[in-house]
Design a protein around this motif. Structure first.
Motif, PDB file in Angstrom:
ATOM      1  N   THR A  43       0.975  -1.269  -0.025  1.00  0.00           N
ATOM      2  CA  THR A  43      -0.049  -0.020   0.005  1.00  0.00           C
ATOM      3  C   THR A  43       0.626   1.321   0.095  1.00  0.00           C
ATOM      4  O   THR A  43       0.552   2.254  -0.789  1.00  0.00           O
ATOM      5  CB  THR A  43      -1.128  -0.102   1.346  1.00  0.00           C
ATOM      6  OG1 THR A  43      -1.737  -1.317   1.250  1.00  0.00           O
ATOM      7  CG2 THR A  43      -1.921   1.311   1.063  1.00  0.00           C
ATOM      8  N   THR A  46       3.022   1.621  -3.299  1.00  0.00           N
ATOM      9  CA  THR A  46       1.915   2.049  -4.538  1.00  0.00           C
ATOM     10  C   THR A  46       1.664   3.599  -4.276  1.00  0.00           C
ATOM     11  O   THR A  46       1.644   4.203  -5.395  1.00  0.00           O
ATOM     12  CB  THR A  46       0.618   1.058  -4.420  1.00  0.00           C
ATOM     13  OG1 THR A  46       0.872  -0.212  -4.593  1.00  0.00           O
ATOM     14  CG2 THR A  46      -0.386   1.990  -5.541  1.00  0.00           C
ATOM     15  N   ALA A 276      -5.719   4.430   3.514  1.00  0.00           N
ATOM     16  CA  ALA A 276      -6.048   3.089   2.672  1.00  0.00           C
ATOM     17  C   ALA A 276      -5.156   2.330   3.265  1.00  0.00           C
ATOM     18  O   ALA A 276      -4.261   2.325   4.116  1.00  0.00           O
ATOM     19  CB  ALA A 276      -5.473   3.544   1.231  1.00  0.00           C
ATOM     20  N   HIS A 278      -5.209  -0.768   1.574  1.00  0.00           N
ATOM     21  CA  HIS A 278      -4.789  -1.768   0.415  1.00  0.00           C
ATOM     22  C   HIS A 278      -4.149  -1.010  -0.958  1.00  0.00           C
ATOM     23  O   HIS A 278      -4.866  -0.134  -1.130  1.00  0.00           O
ATOM     24  CB  HIS A 278      -5.906  -2.787   0.114  1.00  0.00           C
ATOM     25  CG  HIS A 278      -5.774  -3.811  -0.924  1.00  0.00           C
ATOM     26  ND1 HIS A 278      -5.605  -3.717  -2.271  1.00  0.00           N
ATOM     27  CD2 HIS A 278      -5.447  -5.235  -0.517  1.00  0.00           C
ATOM     28  CE1 HIS A 278      -5.429  -4.932  -2.881  1.00  0.00           C
ATOM     29  NE2 HIS A 278      -5.285  -5.975  -1.969  1.00  0.00           N
ATOM     30  N   PRO A 279      -3.428  -1.705  -1.745  1.00  0.00           N
ATOM     31  CA  PRO A 279      -2.884  -0.974  -2.984  1.00  0.00           C
ATOM     32  C   PRO A 279      -4.005  -0.461  -3.768  1.00  0.00           C
ATOM     33  O   PRO A 279      -3.930   0.707  -4.544  1.00  0.00           O
ATOM     34  CB  PRO A 279      -1.921  -1.774  -3.657  1.00  0.00           C
ATOM     35  CG  PRO A 279      -1.689  -2.716  -2.644  1.00  0.00           C
ATOM     36  CD  PRO A 279      -2.613  -3.040  -1.397  1.00  0.00           C
ATOM     37  N   ASP A 280      -5.144  -1.473  -4.060  1.00  0.00           N
ATOM     38  CA  ASP A 280      -6.089  -1.125  -4.878  1.00  0.00           C
ATOM     39  C   ASP A 280      -6.899   0.207  -4.525  1.00  0.00           C
ATOM     40  O   ASP A 280      -7.288   1.114  -5.242  1.00  0.00           O
ATOM     41  CB  ASP A 280      -7.176  -2.181  -5.005  1.00  0.00           C
ATOM     42  CG  ASP A 280      -6.657  -3.401  -5.719  1.00  0.00           C
ATOM     43  OD1 ASP A 280      -5.474  -3.132  -6.290  1.00  0.00           O
ATOM     44  OD2 ASP A 280      -7.091  -4.559  -5.522  1.00  0.00           O
ATOM     45  N   GLU A 281      -7.136   0.432  -3.115  1.00  0.00           N
ATOM     46  CA  GLU A 281      -7.597   1.511  -2.576  1.00  0.00           C
ATOM     47  C   GLU A 281      -7.004   2.785  -2.816  1.00  0.00           C
ATOM     48  O   GLU A 281      -7.388   3.653  -3.339  1.00  0.00           O
ATOM     49  CB  GLU A 281      -7.843   1.475  -1.248  1.00  0.00           C
ATOM     50  CG  GLU A 281      -8.810   0.277  -0.563  1.00  0.00           C
ATOM     51  CD  GLU A 281      -8.734   0.311   1.026  1.00  0.00           C
ATOM     52  OE1 GLU A 281      -8.422   1.322   1.490  1.00  0.00           O
ATOM     53  OE2 GLU A 281      -9.068  -0.832   1.500  1.00  0.00           O
ATOM     54  N   ALA A 283      -4.888   3.166  -5.633  1.00  0.00           N
ATOM     55  CA  ALA A 283      -4.962   3.584  -6.916  1.00  0.00           C
ATOM     56  C   ALA A 283      -6.384   3.970  -7.184  1.00  0.00           C
ATOM     57  O   ALA A 283      -6.498   4.861  -8.293  1.00  0.00           O
ATOM     58  CB  ALA A 283      -4.600   2.289  -7.636  1.00  0.00           C
ATOM     59  N   ASP A 284      -7.414   3.405  -6.619  1.00  0.00           N
ATOM     60  CA  ASP A 284      -8.725   4.155  -6.893  1.00  0.00           C
ATOM     61  C   ASP A 284      -8.741   5.511  -6.486  1.00  0.00           C
ATOM     62  O   ASP A 284      -9.429   6.362  -7.127  1.00  0.00           O
ATOM     63  CB  ASP A 284      -9.826   2.967  -6.178  1.00  0.00           C
ATOM     64  CG  ASP A 284     -11.236   3.399  -6.532  1.00  0.00           C
ATOM     65  OD1 ASP A 284     -11.545   3.666  -7.713  1.00  0.00           O
ATOM     66  OD2 ASP A 284     -12.138   3.794  -5.380  1.00  0.00           O
ATOM     67  N   ASN A 285      -8.135   5.968  -5.521  1.00  0.00           N
ATOM     68  CA  ASN A 285      -8.509   7.108  -4.631  1.00  0.00           C
ATOM     69  C   ASN A 285      -7.731   8.035  -5.718  1.00  0.00           C
ATOM     70  O   ASN A 285      -8.256   9.171  -5.743  1.00  0.00           O
ATOM     71  CB  ASN A 285      -7.752   7.335  -3.631  1.00  0.00           C
ATOM     72  CG  ASN A 285      -8.563   6.838  -2.388  1.00  0.00           C
ATOM     73  OD1 ASN A 285      -9.902   6.640  -2.492  1.00  0.00           O
ATOM     74  ND2 ASN A 285      -7.905   6.256  -1.241  1.00  0.00           N
TER      75      ASN A 285
END
Length: 314
Positions: A43, A46, A276, A278-281, A283-285
Motif C-alpha cells: 500500500t 503504491t 488506505a 490496500h494498494p487497490d484503494e 489506485a482508486d483514490n
C-alpha cells in the motif's frame, strides 16, 4: 509572534512542497480491520509510485503498529523520496490505552519512540495530536519543544492535527504553526472550517492538510450503521449523505470522487490526505481525484443547500 511570510503572503522556508494527495497510514495500523504486513508495505509503495509522497502516521494509530509497519515499508527506500509526518501528545504502551503526554519531556520521549519504529532520525512534519483538553499545555510546553527541534533540524515543519476546527483555529492564533491538519471538518458533508480556520490559515500563510474527507467512511458508503466520527452515523447525518449520493448518481459521478475533490478546491488546502489499507484503494483514490466532474454537479449541490454558496469548487 513571528510568521515566516513574504510580502505577497506566500510561504517560504516551510519545508518541501507537499503533494496534492497524501497517504493516511492509520488503516495499516489495523484501524478498522487486521492488515497483512506485506499488504501494508505494498500500500505504501503504491502510494509513492503514484505520487502520494506525504506519509502521515502517529504513535496513537494501533499503539505504534502503524509507525512500525510504515518503517518496515520504507526501510529500503531513499529517505528523500517521500515526506514523513508523525504526531506527538500521546504516550503509547502495548495493551494499554494511549495516555496524554504534552510536556516537553513527553514530546522528546514520543519522538524517540517514533524514530525507533520508523527507522529515521528526522521528520518533515510533526503535528501536535488532538490536544483538545490540553490546549494550554500544548501552547506552553509542546510547541516550544517542537520549535527547538525545528531550529535544530530534527523537524522540518510543525503542525497540529485535530477534529475541531474551532480549537485548531485557537491554536493557530496562539502559536507559530507551519501547517495544520483538519480532519472531517472541511468535507463535502460539512464545511465548518470554512468560516474561521481556513481564512485564518490563508492570512498567516499556513498550509492546510485536509483529512477525513470521507467523514470516517460515511461518504465512501452511506448506509445505516456506517461510521461517522468513528461511531455509527446519526439518522439526520445519514440523510444528508444519502442526498449527496443521490445527486452525484444523477450526474453519473461516484460520491467518493466529489468528496475527494471538493476540499482540494479551497485555496488554503494544499493536500488531501486519504487513508488506505490496500494498494487497490490507493489506485482508486488517485483515479477519483483525477476524474473530471461537471460544473452542473456543483451547481445542484449548492441549490440543494448541501454545500455553502461561498465554498470554492473544482
Amino acid at each position: 509572534m513571528k510568521h515566516r511570510r513574504v510580502a505577497d503572503g506566500s510561504v517560504r522556508g516551510r519545508g518541501l512542497p507537499l503533494p496534492d494527495l497524501g497517504l493516511g497510514c492509520a488503516p495499516i495500523g489495523d484501524l478498522y480491520a487486521a492488515v497483512d504486513p506485506e499488504v501494508a508495505a505494498a500500500t505504501v509503495h503504491t502510494a509513492l509510485a503514484l505520487g502520494s509522497t506525504l506519509l502521515d502516521t502517529a504513535p496513537k494509530y494501533g499503539n505504534g503498529l502503524s509507525e512500525q509497519r510504515l518503517g518496515q515499508a520504507l526501510a529500503s527506500l531513499d529517505r528523500n523520496s517521500y515526506q514523513l509526518a508523525t504526531k506527538v501528545g500521546w504516550s503509547v504502551t502495548e495493551n494499554r490505552p494511549p495516555e496524554p503526554a504534552f510536556s516537553a519531556d513527553g514530546v522528546l520521549r514520543s519522538l524517540e519512540g517514533s524514530m525507533r519504529r520508523l527507522g529515521t532520525d528526522r521528520f518533515d512534519i510533526v503535528h501536535v495530536h488532538d490536544p483538545d483538553d490540553h490546549l494550554d499545555q500544548a501552547v506552553a510546553e509542546t510547541m516550544p519543544a517542537l520549535e527547538r527541534l525545528r531550529d535544530e533540524g530534527v523537524i522540518g515543519t510543525i503542525g497540529a492535527g485535530m477534529n475541531s476546527d474551532r480549537l485548531l483555529a485557537d491554536l493557530v492564533r496562539r502559536t507559530d504553526l507551519d501547517r495544520v491538519l483538519i480532519a472531517g471538518r472541511y468535507t463535502l458533508l460539512e464545511q465548518g472550517a470554512r468560516s474561521a480556520l481556513l481564512p485564518l490559515c490563508l492570512e498567516r500563510g499556513i498550509e492546510v492538510i485536509a483529512a477525513g474527507v470521507f467523514n470516517s467512511g460515511l461518504l465512501a458508503d452511506p448506509r445505516p450503521g456506517a461510521p461517522y466520527n468513528y461511531r455509527p452515523v446519526p439518522d439526520e447525518i445519514l440523510a444528508r449523505a444519502l442526498r449527496l449520493k443521490e445527486i452525484c448518481t444523477r450526474h453519473e459521478i461516484p460520491l467518493r470522487a466529489a468528496a475527494l475533490q471538493f476540499p482540494a478546491a479551497h485555496p488554503a488546502v494544499r493536500t488531501v490526505l486519504i487513508g488506505a489499507a490496500h494498494p487497490d484503494e490507493v489506485a482508486d483514490n488517485v483515479a477519483l481525484a483525477e476524474m473530471r466532474l461537471p460544473s452542473a454537479l456543483w451547481s445542484e449541490l449548492r441549490e440543494a443547500g448541501l454545500i455553502d454558496a461561498a465554498s470554492p469548487v473544482p
